[in-house]
Design a protein around this motif. Sequence first.
Motif, PDB file in Angstrom:
ATOM      1  N   LYS A 116      -5.472  -3.636   6.471  1.00  0.00           N
ATOM      2  CA  LYS A 116      -5.179  -2.798   5.299  1.00  0.00           C
ATOM      3  C   LYS A 116      -5.711  -3.408   3.989  1.00  0.00           C
ATOM      4  O   LYS A 116      -5.968  -2.679   3.028  1.00  0.00           O
ATOM      5  CB  LYS A 116      -3.667  -2.586   5.161  1.00  0.00           C
ATOM      6  CG  LYS A 116      -3.086  -1.720   6.264  1.00  0.00           C
ATOM      7  CD  LYS A 116      -3.413  -0.261   6.041  1.00  0.00           C
ATOM      8  CE  LYS A 116      -2.775   0.591   7.130  1.00  0.00           C
ATOM      9  NZ  LYS A 116      -3.167   1.997   7.004  1.00  0.00           N
ATOM     10  N   ASP A 120      -7.335  -0.346   2.275  1.00  0.00           N
ATOM     11  CA  ASP A 120      -6.695   0.167   1.051  1.00  0.00           C
ATOM     12  C   ASP A 120      -7.513  -0.176  -0.195  1.00  0.00           C
ATOM     13  O   ASP A 120      -7.499   0.570  -1.177  1.00  0.00           O
ATOM     14  CB  ASP A 120      -5.254  -0.355   0.934  1.00  0.00           C
ATOM     15  CG  ASP A 120      -4.335   0.329   1.954  1.00  0.00           C
ATOM     16  OD1 ASP A 120      -4.820   1.213   2.686  1.00  0.00           O
ATOM     17  OD2 ASP A 120      -3.143  -0.019   2.029  1.00  0.00           O
ATOM     18  N   THR A 121      -8.229  -1.262  -0.150  1.00  0.00           N
ATOM     19  CA  THR A 121      -9.127  -1.597  -1.263  1.00  0.00           C
ATOM     20  C   THR A 121     -10.246  -0.554  -1.341  1.00  0.00           C
ATOM     21  O   THR A 121     -10.606  -0.090  -2.422  1.00  0.00           O
ATOM     22  CB  THR A 121      -9.718  -3.016  -1.059  1.00  0.00           C
ATOM     23  OG1 THR A 121      -8.628  -3.935  -0.969  1.00  0.00           O
ATOM     24  CG2 THR A 121     -10.613  -3.431  -2.195  1.00  0.00           C
ATOM     25  N   LYS A 123     -10.067   2.496  -0.212  1.00  0.00           N
ATOM     26  CA  LYS A 123      -9.469   3.776  -0.659  1.00  0.00           C
ATOM     27  C   LYS A 123      -9.312   3.793  -2.167  1.00  0.00           C
ATOM     28  O   LYS A 123      -9.540   4.796  -2.826  1.00  0.00           O
ATOM     29  CB  LYS A 123      -8.099   3.967  -0.006  1.00  0.00           C
ATOM     30  CG  LYS A 123      -8.205   4.546   1.371  1.00  0.00           C
ATOM     31  CD  LYS A 123      -6.841   4.976   1.874  1.00  0.00           C
ATOM     32  CE  LYS A 123      -6.807   4.930   3.388  1.00  0.00           C
ATOM     33  NZ  LYS A 123      -5.521   4.503   3.924  1.00  0.00           N
ATOM     34  N   ARG A 124      -8.920   2.670  -2.716  1.00  0.00           N
ATOM     35  CA  ARG A 124      -8.765   2.579  -4.176  1.00  0.00           C
ATOM     36  C   ARG A 124     -10.108   2.850  -4.859  1.00  0.00           C
ATOM     37  O   ARG A 124     -10.185   3.578  -5.840  1.00  0.00           O
ATOM     38  CB  ARG A 124      -8.242   1.176  -4.529  1.00  0.00           C
ATOM     39  CG  ARG A 124      -8.347   0.770  -5.959  1.00  0.00           C
ATOM     40  CD  ARG A 124      -7.189   1.202  -6.781  1.00  0.00           C
ATOM     41  NE  ARG A 124      -5.944   0.709  -6.195  1.00  0.00           N
ATOM     42  CZ  ARG A 124      -4.769   0.812  -6.780  1.00  0.00           C
ATOM     43  NH1 ARG A 124      -4.674   1.376  -7.964  1.00  0.00           N
ATOM     44  NH2 ARG A 124      -3.693   0.352  -6.199  1.00  0.00           N
ATOM     45  N   THR A 342       2.269  -3.654   9.130  1.00  0.00           N
ATOM     46  CA  THR A 342       2.674  -2.258   9.343  1.00  0.00           C
ATOM     47  C   THR A 342       3.816  -2.158  10.338  1.00  0.00           C
ATOM     48  O   THR A 342       4.120  -1.086  10.843  1.00  0.00           O
ATOM     49  CB  THR A 342       1.472  -1.422   9.863  1.00  0.00           C
ATOM     50  OG1 THR A 342       0.814  -2.181  10.871  1.00  0.00           O
ATOM     51  CG2 THR A 342       0.483  -1.103   8.781  1.00  0.00           C
TER      52      THR A 342
END
Length: 415
Positions: A116, A120-121, A123-124, A342
């Motif tokens: 993640k 998630d980086t 996605k940012r 998670t």
Amino acid sequence: MSTNVISGNGNQDVKLPIYMDNHATTRTDPRVLEEMLPYFTEKFGNAASRNHEFGWVAEQAVEQARERIAKLIGATAKEIIFTSGATESDNLAIKGVAEMYKEKGNHIITQAIEHKAVLDTCKRLEKYGFRVTYLPVQKDGRIDLDDLKRSMDDKTILVTIMAANNEIGVLQPIREIGALCHERGVLFHTDAVQAIGKVPFNVIQDNVDLASITAHKLYGPKGVGALYVRRKNPRVQLVAQIDGGGHERGMRSGTLNVPGIVGLGKACEIATNGMAEEAKKLAALRDRLKDAIMGQLDEVYINGSVEHRLPGNLNISFAYVEGESLLMGINDIAVSSGSACTSATLEPSYVLKAGRRRRPGAQLHSVRHRPLQHRSRSGLRGRARGGHGEAPARIVAVVRDGERRNRFDEGPVGG
Ligand code: PLP
């Protein structure tokens, strides 16, 4: 933590609980701790204090650690930037490159089963106008190099693909990925935390431009890591993501965690000297466990490539038995059904879902048959070593019990 002692195979005493979740974290090696301790007490100086002995001593220790880390991965000391761990290293590499090279292009390529900290980086960055391609993985958990080739275009600035997966232990073809990136003038970052110190990893031979490292996955302390940033062919530049005093050649401000850095350096030195032998022992223990379980139970499946895999990783699915009930039944053996990050959710692992294809005849179902993920990295140092004799018997007993109940009560779930 309370411990019980039971009689194990070969009349050896086995201390419970047995730790087998070494992808989540590893126990700090006593040799690492010993080397760190003085830097909490008499050698407490700030490595950035240039005017006195306390600062010089701390700085010297930091530079020695830099050398040791560089040696393990084939880098030079100046290419090592200290961070608080791999989450920060991943953020710095990906966001730092995106910001630095945004005039050149806005396309980044990664893959579906990254940690993640990478996903998630990415996605940012999509929120800020970057385009991200998430490559699928094949049944064996590896990306297809043709997919990678096809997805590169003239706006691609970065490929970020992990060296080894933290759930299924699968090794990606990083050398080939790096070569492809270099042919196209694209930078290659790899989250290498699960590979470094366990399998050979060399930034030159593997064509890596940026690599994330964390100490707590290789018998070092938590809360300290590093980012390798290539200085030549090509020279990689990053925009700092933390502003402040300009430490670490301006790439990462903040007072250095000297004891942690000393620990990371020592852990790397131990790995440089002992990795090959340890890998052999780990693979033998892992295979023993696998054979014991598979020899006694039907419908056990290994997730991910067996050939391209970390020596200490075993990730298996049992038909008819839910991972969660299995985990409850063997609560004196520390294994897990997904990444520690998670584990609060009961959702099946996204890593396994990404690589899953139905086998003819096997009624695997992503919800009902949650996999047991057994990361058998333990047993190599300290107490857990004897535990491998006991673990298969416990796992087999719980799976048999679960199978009996599930087969007769409900039957397997299709679809
Ligand atoms: N990347 C991978 C592949 C990991 O396994 C982990 C560990 O959880 C991380 C990144 C995050 O590392 P850290 O705990 O040092 O932030």
